[in-house]
Scaffold this motif. Sequence first.
Motif, PDB file in Angstrom:
ATOM      1  N   ASP A 105      27.996 -24.949 -15.067  1.00  0.00           N
ATOM      2  CA  ASP A 105      27.466 -24.192 -13.939  1.00  0.00           C
ATOM      3  C   ASP A 105      25.949 -24.110 -14.102  1.00  0.00           C
ATOM      4  O   ASP A 105      25.442 -23.305 -14.869  1.00  0.00           O
ATOM      5  CB  ASP A 105      28.090 -22.799 -13.906  1.00  0.00           C
ATOM      6  N   ASP A 106      25.231 -24.977 -13.385  1.00  0.00           N
ATOM      7  CA  ASP A 106      23.782 -25.070 -13.507  1.00  0.00           C
ATOM      8  C   ASP A 106      23.127 -23.790 -12.978  1.00  0.00           C
ATOM      9  O   ASP A 106      23.274 -23.470 -11.790  1.00  0.00           O
ATOM     10  CB  ASP A 106      23.292 -26.284 -12.709  1.00  0.00           C
ATOM     11  N   PRO A 107      22.388 -23.058 -13.820  1.00  0.00           N
ATOM     12  CA  PRO A 107      21.714 -21.834 -13.340  1.00  0.00           C
ATOM     13  C   PRO A 107      20.762 -22.092 -12.185  1.00  0.00           C
ATOM     14  O   PRO A 107      20.544 -21.213 -11.343  1.00  0.00           O
ATOM     15  CB  PRO A 107      20.955 -21.347 -14.584  1.00  0.00           C
ATOM     16  N   HIS A 108      20.204 -23.293 -12.127  1.00  0.00           N
ATOM     17  CA  HIS A 108      19.285 -23.608 -11.025  1.00  0.00           C
ATOM     18  C   HIS A 108      19.995 -23.565  -9.674  1.00  0.00           C
ATOM     19  O   HIS A 108      19.351 -23.365  -8.642  1.00  0.00           O
ATOM     20  CB  HIS A 108      18.658 -24.991 -11.233  1.00  0.00           C
ATOM     21  N   ASN A 109      21.322 -23.749  -9.685  1.00  0.00           N
ATOM     22  CA  ASN A 109      22.076 -23.706  -8.427  1.00  0.00           C
ATOM     23  C   ASN A 109      22.226 -22.288  -7.879  1.00  0.00           C
ATOM     24  O   ASN A 109      22.778 -22.100  -6.788  1.00  0.00           O
ATOM     25  CB  ASN A 109      23.465 -24.321  -8.619  1.00  0.00           C
ATOM     26  N   HIS A 110      21.758 -21.310  -8.636  1.00  0.00           N
ATOM     27  CA  HIS A 110      21.833 -19.914  -8.195  1.00  0.00           C
ATOM     28  C   HIS A 110      20.445 -19.280  -8.117  1.00  0.00           C
ATOM     29  O   HIS A 110      20.339 -18.079  -7.873  1.00  0.00           O
ATOM     30  CB  HIS A 110      22.711 -19.102  -9.151  1.00  0.00           C
ATOM     31  N   ASP A 111      19.407 -20.076  -8.309  1.00  0.00           N
ATOM     32  CA  ASP A 111      18.040 -19.556  -8.378  1.00  0.00           C
ATOM     33  C   ASP A 111      17.420 -19.561  -6.980  1.00  0.00           C
ATOM     34  O   ASP A 111      17.148 -20.633  -6.423  1.00  0.00           O
ATOM     35  CB  ASP A 111      17.204 -20.426  -9.326  1.00  0.00           C
ATOM     36  N   PRO A 112      17.167 -18.384  -6.389  1.00  0.00           N
ATOM     37  CA  PRO A 112      16.654 -18.327  -5.017  1.00  0.00           C
ATOM     38  C   PRO A 112      15.221 -18.839  -4.867  1.00  0.00           C
ATOM     39  O   PRO A 112      14.714 -18.909  -3.747  1.00  0.00           O
ATOM     40  CB  PRO A 112      16.746 -16.834  -4.673  1.00  0.00           C
ATOM     41  N   ARG A 113      14.578 -19.204  -5.969  1.00  0.00           N
ATOM     42  CA  ARG A 113      13.248 -19.812  -5.845  1.00  0.00           C
ATOM     43  C   ARG A 113      13.318 -21.198  -5.215  1.00  0.00           C
ATOM     44  O   ARG A 113      12.333 -21.692  -4.672  1.00  0.00           O
ATOM     45  CB  ARG A 113      12.581 -19.922  -7.224  1.00  0.00           C
ATOM     46  N   PHE A 114      14.503 -21.811  -5.268  1.00  0.00           N
ATOM     47  CA  PHE A 114      14.668 -23.145  -4.720  1.00  0.00           C
ATOM     48  C   PHE A 114      15.176 -23.053  -3.284  1.00  0.00           C
ATOM     49  O   PHE A 114      16.173 -22.387  -2.995  1.00  0.00           O
ATOM     50  CB  PHE A 114      15.633 -23.967  -5.576  1.00  0.00           C
ATOM     51  N   THR A 115      14.494 -23.759  -2.378  1.00  0.00           N
ATOM     52  CA  THR A 115      14.833 -23.697  -0.956  1.00  0.00           C
ATOM     53  C   THR A 115      16.279 -24.084  -0.702  1.00  0.00           C
ATOM     54  O   THR A 115      16.992 -23.448   0.079  1.00  0.00           O
ATOM     55  CB  THR A 115      13.908 -24.631  -0.156  1.00  0.00           C
ATOM     56  N   ARG A 116      16.734 -25.144  -1.372  1.00  0.00           N
ATOM     57  CA  ARG A 116      18.101 -25.619  -1.132  1.00  0.00           C
ATOM     58  C   ARG A 116      19.131 -24.565  -1.525  1.00  0.00           C
ATOM     59  O   ARG A 116      20.189 -24.439  -0.883  1.00  0.00           O
ATOM     60  CB  ARG A 116      18.349 -26.924  -1.891  1.00  0.00           C
ATOM     61  N   VAL A 117      18.846 -23.789  -2.562  1.00  0.00           N
ATOM     62  CA  VAL A 117      19.768 -22.740  -2.984  1.00  0.00           C
ATOM     63  C   VAL A 117      19.888 -21.665  -1.903  1.00  0.00           C
ATOM     64  O   VAL A 117      20.988 -21.190  -1.585  1.00  0.00           O
ATOM     65  CB  VAL A 117      19.312 -22.118  -4.318  1.00  0.00           C
ATOM     66  N   ARG A 118      18.763 -21.291  -1.313  1.00  0.00           N
ATOM     67  CA  ARG A 118      18.804 -20.277  -0.261  1.00  0.00           C
ATOM     68  C   ARG A 118      19.523 -20.801   0.989  1.00  0.00           C
ATOM     69  O   ARG A 118      20.233 -20.043   1.662  1.00  0.00           O
ATOM     70  CB  ARG A 118      17.384 -19.819   0.074  1.00  0.00           C
ATOM     71  N   LEU A 119      19.345 -22.075   1.292  1.00  0.00           N
ATOM     72  CA  LEU A 119      20.102 -22.655   2.397  1.00  0.00           C
ATOM     73  C   LEU A 119      21.602 -22.550   2.116  1.00  0.00           C
ATOM     74  O   LEU A 119      22.398 -22.220   3.000  1.00  0.00           O
ATOM     75  CB  LEU A 119      19.712 -24.119   2.596  1.00  0.00           C
ATOM     76  N   ARG A 120      21.965 -22.848   0.883  1.00  0.00           N
ATOM     77  CA  ARG A 120      23.384 -22.883   0.479  1.00  0.00           C
ATOM     78  C   ARG A 120      24.005 -21.498   0.482  1.00  0.00           C
ATOM     79  O   ARG A 120      25.153 -21.331   0.916  1.00  0.00           O
ATOM     80  CB  ARG A 120      23.476 -23.513  -0.908  1.00  0.00           C
ATOM     81  N   THR A 121      23.262 -20.527  -0.012  1.00  0.00           N
ATOM     82  CA  THR A 121      23.841 -19.199  -0.235  1.00  0.00           C
ATOM     83  C   THR A 121      23.560 -18.207   0.886  1.00  0.00           C
ATOM     84  O   THR A 121      24.266 -17.207   1.012  1.00  0.00           O
ATOM     85  CB  THR A 121      23.322 -18.607  -1.559  1.00  0.00           C
ATOM     86  N   GLU A 122      22.541 -18.466   1.698  1.00  0.00           N
ATOM     87  CA  GLU A 122      22.176 -17.518   2.743  1.00  0.00           C
ATOM     88  C   GLU A 122      22.286 -18.111   4.152  1.00  0.00           C
ATOM     89  O   GLU A 122      22.960 -17.554   5.022  1.00  0.00           O
ATOM     90  CB  GLU A 122      20.735 -17.021   2.526  1.00  0.00           C
ATOM     91  N   VAL A 123      21.626 -19.246   4.374  1.00  0.00           N
ATOM     92  CA  VAL A 123      21.508 -19.770   5.735  1.00  0.00           C
ATOM     93  C   VAL A 123      22.831 -20.340   6.241  1.00  0.00           C
ATOM     94  O   VAL A 123      23.300 -19.990   7.339  1.00  0.00           O
ATOM     95  CB  VAL A 123      20.403 -20.842   5.811  1.00  0.00           C
ATOM     96  N   LEU A 124      23.449 -21.248   5.467  1.00  0.00           N
ATOM     97  CA  LEU A 124      24.692 -21.859   5.936  1.00  0.00           C
ATOM     98  C   LEU A 124      25.815 -20.841   6.129  1.00  0.00           C
ATOM     99  O   LEU A 124      26.526 -20.894   7.145  1.00  0.00           O
ATOM    100  CB  LEU A 124      25.113 -22.980   4.996  1.00  0.00           C
ATOM    101  N   PRO A 125      26.017 -19.884   5.198  1.00  0.00           N
ATOM    102  CA  PRO A 125      27.050 -18.869   5.459  1.00  0.00           C
ATOM    103  C   PRO A 125      26.777 -18.063   6.728  1.00  0.00           C
ATOM    104  O   PRO A 125      27.716 -17.722   7.465  1.00  0.00           O
ATOM    105  CB  PRO A 125      26.978 -17.977   4.211  1.00  0.00           C
TER     106      PRO A 125
END
Length: 305
Positions: free
Chosen positions: A165-185
């Motif tokens: 489980d890559d910690p970077h996949n949960h780091d909101p500093r990365f735009t793609r993470v915010r798309l995944r966890t906030e925008v798409l839902p």
Amino acid sequence: MAGFATEHLPGATSWCVALSGGPDSLALTAAAAAALPTTALIVDHGLQPGSADVAEQARRQAHDLGCVDAQVLRVRVGIDGGPEAAARTARYAALDAARGGVPVLLAHTLDDQAETVLLGLGRGSGARSIAGMRACDPPWYRPLLGVRRSVNHDACAELGLTPWDDPHNHDPRFTRVRLRTEVLPLLEDVLGGGVAEALARTAAALREDTDALDGLAEEAVDLLGETVAVAALTELPTAVRRRVIRRWLLCGGAVNLTDRQIRAVDALVTAWHGQGGVAVGSDLRQQRLFAARRDGRLTMYTEPV
């Protein structure tokens, strides 16, 4: 996976798979190794504590899944374009150097495709960016591009695999993470579901259109040289003309072109009022690359930084 090989790689006798240790690449590795002799390529970016241990665990898992070989590729990540882009550049360069001339399977999913489309929309990058990733872009192949992430998680659970489980996949500093966890839902909630699939369909339709326009632009390839006659360009439809300009810029040494830059160069043809040159990105050191209009032709020149 055997069906993908038959359709897209009919002559392949072996392939590589890019393995991070995450659920998507683990599921892909398991399927790939069951279909053809597979070499796992594991890129250690060295960006997180314990990355060498993660890479070694992935190497062991690859062997357990039946890979004929598993290699850990240690890279040094630069700074150009930000951390995500720099890591991607280093990763692809390492994979290309290690693949030994055979295809490389990448574990991008339908969810990744949807995120890519949203990134392109947000940046106003043009149809080419919104068209997303290709399932086949030799030497890169993406068999899971129509598969949801959740399917890969389920596959790993069924196979008894423990993904990293890559910690970077949960780091909101990365735009793609915010798309995944906030925008798409949020979009899924507002639009009633099916958004990721709809974005992937949009990408597929745009790729078809882009391929057709690129084909028309190829027919105009004889226009290209060190300079290009403006009069010849004005006769082309806008979408074709901009593709011809893009290819001319790339042939002249431009890199990382943006839609804004291409439109600015296009304005030298369609909205000429004596404006100066347009700066475009390049790999030149201590110099900047420009496109300009002189004596009825587009030309490129450099200036010291």
